[in-house]
Design an enzyme around this catalytic site. Structure first.
Site, PDB file in Angstrom:
ATOM      1  CG  ASN A   9      -1.693   1.225   1.441  1.00  0.00           C
ATOM      2  OD1 ASN A   9      -1.782   2.058   0.540  1.00  0.00           O
ATOM      3  ND2 ASN A   9      -2.295   1.378   2.623  1.00  0.00           N
ATOM      4  CD1 TRP A  10       3.451   1.035  -3.107  1.00  0.00           C
ATOM      5  CD2 TRP A  10       3.458   2.390  -4.913  1.00  0.00           C
ATOM      6  NE1 TRP A  10       4.136   0.384  -4.116  1.00  0.00           N
ATOM      7  CE2 TRP A  10       4.152   1.195  -5.231  1.00  0.00           C
ATOM      8  CE3 TRP A  10       3.336   3.377  -5.894  1.00  0.00           C
ATOM      9  CZ2 TRP A  10       4.719   0.983  -6.495  1.00  0.00           C
ATOM     10  CZ3 TRP A  10       3.890   3.168  -7.149  1.00  0.00           C
ATOM     11  CH2 TRP A  10       4.587   1.978  -7.434  1.00  0.00           C
ATOM     12  CE  LYS A  11      -0.168   3.276   4.768  1.00  0.00           C
ATOM     13  NZ  LYS A  11      -0.194   3.402   6.221  1.00  0.00           N
ATOM     14  CG  HIS A  96      -5.898   1.992   5.091  1.00  0.00           C
ATOM     15  ND1 HIS A  96      -5.484   2.957   5.983  1.00  0.00           N
ATOM     16  CD2 HIS A  96      -4.876   1.107   4.980  1.00  0.00           C
ATOM     17  CE1 HIS A  96      -4.259   2.664   6.393  1.00  0.00           C
ATOM     18  NE2 HIS A  96      -3.864   1.541   5.796  1.00  0.00           N
ATOM     19  CD  GLU A  98      -3.034   5.606   6.711  1.00  0.00           C
ATOM     20  OE1 GLU A  98      -2.978   5.650   5.472  1.00  0.00           O
ATOM     21  OE2 GLU A  98      -2.127   5.105   7.421  1.00  0.00           O
ATOM     22  CD  GLU A 167      -3.612  -2.431   7.270  1.00  0.00           C
ATOM     23  OE1 GLU A 167      -2.493  -2.668   6.802  1.00  0.00           O
ATOM     24  OE2 GLU A 167      -4.230  -1.374   7.051  1.00  0.00           O
ATOM     25  N   GLY A 173       2.358   2.213  10.760  1.00  0.00           N
ATOM     26  CA  GLY A 173       3.333   3.298  10.621  1.00  0.00           C
ATOM     27  C   GLY A 173       4.027   3.680  11.918  1.00  0.00           C
ATOM     28  CB  SER A 211       5.029  -1.927  11.990  1.00  0.00           C
ATOM     29  OG  SER A 211       4.637  -0.588  12.244  1.00  0.00           O
ATOM     30  N   GLY A 232       2.682  -1.149   4.293  1.00  0.00           N
ATOM     31  CA  GLY A 232       2.742   0.268   3.945  1.00  0.00           C
ATOM     32  C   GLY A 232       4.164   0.710   3.680  1.00  0.00           C
ATOM     33  N   GLY A 233       4.783   1.312   4.683  1.00  0.00           N
ATOM     34  CA  GLY A 233       6.108   1.907   4.528  1.00  0.00           C
ATOM     35  C   GLY A 233       7.128   1.014   3.839  1.00  0.00           C
TER      36      GLY A 233
HETATM   37  P1  PGA Z   1       2.718   0.228   7.651  1.00  0.00           P
HETATM   38  O1  PGA Z   1       1.247   0.476   7.024  1.00  0.00           O
HETATM   39  O2  PGA Z   1       3.220  -1.054   7.068  1.00  0.00           O
HETATM   40  O3  PGA Z   1       3.509   1.426   7.224  1.00  0.00           O
HETATM   41  O4  PGA Z   1       2.545   0.143   9.120  1.00  0.00           O
HETATM   42  C1  PGA Z   1       0.366  -0.573   6.811  1.00  0.00           C
HETATM   43  C2  PGA Z   1      -0.919  -0.049   6.195  1.00  0.00           C
HETATM   44  O5  PGA Z   1      -1.375   1.020   6.618  1.00  0.00           O
HETATM   45  O6  PGA Z   1      -1.499  -0.667   5.282  1.00  0.00           O
END
Ligand code: PGA
Length: 247
Positions: A9-11, A96, A98, A167, A173, A211, A232-233
């Protein structure tokens, strides 16, 4: 659709130049993907064309991070499932944390989005997860089961064509990963809920996100009910993401 799946997930990250180098390195590593394992990248909308051009003919799938619940019409700024399909998307992340947190998305809306994604022949990746306050108040099961239930109500037996991602919000993050035991405990609850709701839903892929890194992926993915990861990251770094996929 492979049961074992790692989704990046590049966000809201990337640029044409950095995407090209990331996708090129990932393409070179796809041979190391195990049988029955899938690698997917979910990119910002403006990069869908570039992604589809660079991944054409590859085993790596791609998708989007959100979609409108509406089919078409006067919804300024929104992107429809039909448009995503035109760009060759196979997956769409819905719900998600967010989106829930910053855009006020309800579990009912998430269910509508999942339905519209399926209607257009793509796979929704339905995210659920509790906040730290909810976990500390011992409400994890109630929260994640409630979120999944809204989607089950909407999809019925079609849930068998979806992917679920657990999640925990406190792990996203933050560098604070759920332990394999903590994650497995919630995955087992979700698995049981899916199985009880629909006969065909016991084998739905349930991904863990929060994470995930190259050094913790193997222990998470070894758990009985963890079928892969939503990353994500670490998905922005080709070596790191390839190592997670190899795990
Ligand atoms: P993260 O994000 O791996 O940076 O914790 C995961 C996500 O939000 O899908």
């Amino acid at each position: 659709m492979p049961r074992r799946l790692v989704v990046g997930n590049w966000k809201m990250n990337g640029s044409r130049a950095s995407n090209a180098s990331l996708l090129e390195t990932l393409s070179a590593s796809e041979a190391s993907l195990g049988e029955g394992c899938g690698m997917v990248v979910c990119v910002p909308f403006p990069y869908l064309q570039q992604t589809s051009d660079l991944l054409a003919g590859r085993r790596i799938g791609w998708g989007a991070q959100d979609v409108s619940a509406h089919r078409q019409g006067a919804f300024t700024g929104e992107v429809s499932a039909a448009m995503l399909r035109e760009f060759g998307c196979s997956y769409v992340i819905v719900g998600h944390s967010e989106r829930r947190q910053y855009h006020g998305e309800s579990s009912d809306l998430v269910g509508q989005k999942a339905a519209v994604v399926l209607e257009h022949g793509m796979t929704p990746i339905v995210c659920v997860g509790e906040t730290l306050a909810e976990r500390e108040a011992d409400r994890t099961e109630e929260v994640v089961s409630g979120q999944l239930d809204s989607v089950l109500q909407r999809l019925g037996a079609d849930i068998g064509r979806a992917v679920v991602a657990y999640e925990p919000v406190w792990a996203i993050g933050t560098g604070r990963t759920a332990t394999p035991e903590q994650a497995q405990a919630v995955h087992a609850i979700l698995r049981q809920q899916l199985r009880q709701a629909e006969a065909n839903a016991g084998s739905v892929s349930i991904l863990y996100g929060g994470s995930v890194k190259a050094d913790n992926a193997a222990s998470l993915f070894a758990c009985a009910d963890i079928d892969g990861g939503l990353v994500g990251g670490a998905s922005l770094n080709a070596q790191e993401f390839s190592a997670i996929c190899a795990a």
